[in-house]
Design a protein around this motif. Structure first.
Motif, PDB file in Angstrom:
ATOM      1  N   ARG A 136       0.832  -1.216   0.000  1.00 22.04           N
ATOM      2  CA  ARG A 136       0.000   0.000   0.000  1.00 22.04           C
ATOM      3  C   ARG A 136       0.870   1.272   0.000  1.00 22.04           C
ATOM      4  N   SER A 137       1.837   1.335   0.920  1.00 21.83           N
ATOM      5  CA  SER A 137       2.615   2.565   1.056  1.00 21.83           C
ATOM      6  C   SER A 137       3.592   2.751  -0.097  1.00 21.83           C
TER       7      SER A 137
ATOM      8  N   ASP B 164      -0.981   6.277   8.693  1.00 20.47           N
ATOM      9  CA  ASP B 164      -0.698   4.964   9.283  1.00 20.47           C
ATOM     10  C   ASP B 164      -0.205   5.261  10.692  1.00 20.47           C
TER      11      ASP B 164
HETATM   12 MG   LIG Z   1       2.644   1.001   4.892  1.00 17.34          MG
END
Ligand SMILES: [Mg+2]
Ligand SMILES: Nc1ncnc2c1ncn2[C@@H]1O[C@H](COP(=O)(O)OP(=O)(O)OP(=O)(O)O)[C@@H](O)[C@H]1O
Length: 306
Positions: free
Chosen positions: A14-15, A39
């Motif tokens: 995701r990141s 996050d």
């Molecule tokens: Mg991440």
């Protein structure tokens, strides 16, 4: 446009995918991009952009945690190109859009179980302000049914954000478990749709604005040479995953795109620059995939659901 990046599982890509997507939007398409590290339990976006001293969040109590908790009125904004330790990124030629990171606080931690009204109000104020100042605001949420997701759903249900464009990207790996998990996060109990509707969103509108991103998808012909028992088995598995994805509403019609397995990213979470491809360190299909994600994200046609 506000874009929430979420996933049911951790470690989905995701990141890394979001930061590369943000970078391509800015460097290739001239968009001004804000990257918000939501996050909260592990605010490591600074590491992705290689901003020295900010690898696990900003230390001065001036990050997103402090802002959302009402300890400060303005969350720190960091110009990525001006502050990265990555020389090739610093000296990138030509005008590009702005890429600005809003880091979390070092040691900030997850918020309490429920998002209180003050936090939600402050979140909405920040998103509105950033959405007016930037072309794309990428918000990297904590994984799962997190407080970050709760805050984001509640904030975007408020009247001040009702007319803004808000998209949801759900990241998952190309495996059975990840497909089921992605489906559960969206359609399951306490999932995005259920929680969204409870706080005032329209279910169909949420779905219209939600797409999936498959990350680190093996390229079958490259992996196996395209023949032999292993290739046959992998092709069969791939076909089964495609079938599972379509029955779980995670299939092609709801897909923003996918990224191939990239050796550089297997070793290191980082931006892939064109120069990495030119030096034959990173694979070209990886940046092509990031560019396609960027193009599709901002293309209105992507968001027409049949
Ligand atoms: Mg991440
Ligand atoms: N296309 C890819 N090919 C190979 N490895 C990848 C790819 N995309 C991401 N990765 C790697 O997968 C790992 C997990 O990625 P990332 O940290 O972005 O996931 P995440 O969903 O944000 O995880 P977390 O929940 O811990 O925040 C990282 O080591 C990353 O470099």
């Amino acid at each position: 446009m506000i874009v929430f990046a979420t996933s049911d599982k951790g470690g989905t890509g995701r990141s890394v995918t979001s930061c590369n997507l943000g970078y391509r939007l800015c460097s290739k398409m001239g968009k001004n991009v804000a990257y918000l590290d939501f996050d909260f339990g592990s605010p490591t976006a600074g590491a992705l952009f290689e901003i020295g001293g900010m690898e696990r969040g900003i230390s001065s109590g001036s990050g997103l945690h402090s802002y959302l908790l009402g300890k400060i009125d303005v969350a720190t904004r960091v110009d990525v190109r001006g502050n990265t330790d990555r020389t090739d990124l610093r000296k990138l030629p030509g005008p590009t859009g702005k890429l600005v990171l809003l880091p979390g606080d070092l040691g900030g931690g997850e918020f309490d179980k429920k998002a209180n009204d003050d936090i939600v109000e402050r979140c909405a104020r920040l998103l509105l302000e950033l959405d007016q100042a930037f072309d794309v605001c990428l918000v990297d949420l904590s994984s799962g049914r997190s407080v970050a997701m709760d805050i984001s759903l509640k904030a975007t249900a408020l009247p001040q954000l009702a007319t803004r464009t808000v998209r949801w990207l759900v990241f998952h790996r190309w495996t059975r478990q990840h497909i089921l998990a992605a489906n559960g996060l969206v359609h399951g109990e306490h999932g995005l749709l259920e929680c969204g509707v409870r706080v005032g969103h329209d279910r169909e509108t949420l779905l219209d604005n939600l797409r999936y991103v498959r990350t680190a998808v093996p390229q079958l012909n490259m992996a196996t040479g395209g023949s032999g028992p292993q290739a046959a088995w992998l092709h069969q598995q791939d076909a089964m995953l495609k079938h599972l994805a379509s029955t779980k509403e995670v299939g092609a019609s709801a897909l923003l795109g996918e990224t191939p397995v990239e050796p550089v990213l297997q070793y290191r979470e980082q931006l892939i620059l064109d120069i990495d491809v030119k030096k034959e360190i990173a694979n070209r299909p990886t940046v092509v995939a990031f560019d396609l994600l960027a193009k599709r994200l901002i293309d209105e046609a992507t968001w027409i659901r049949f």
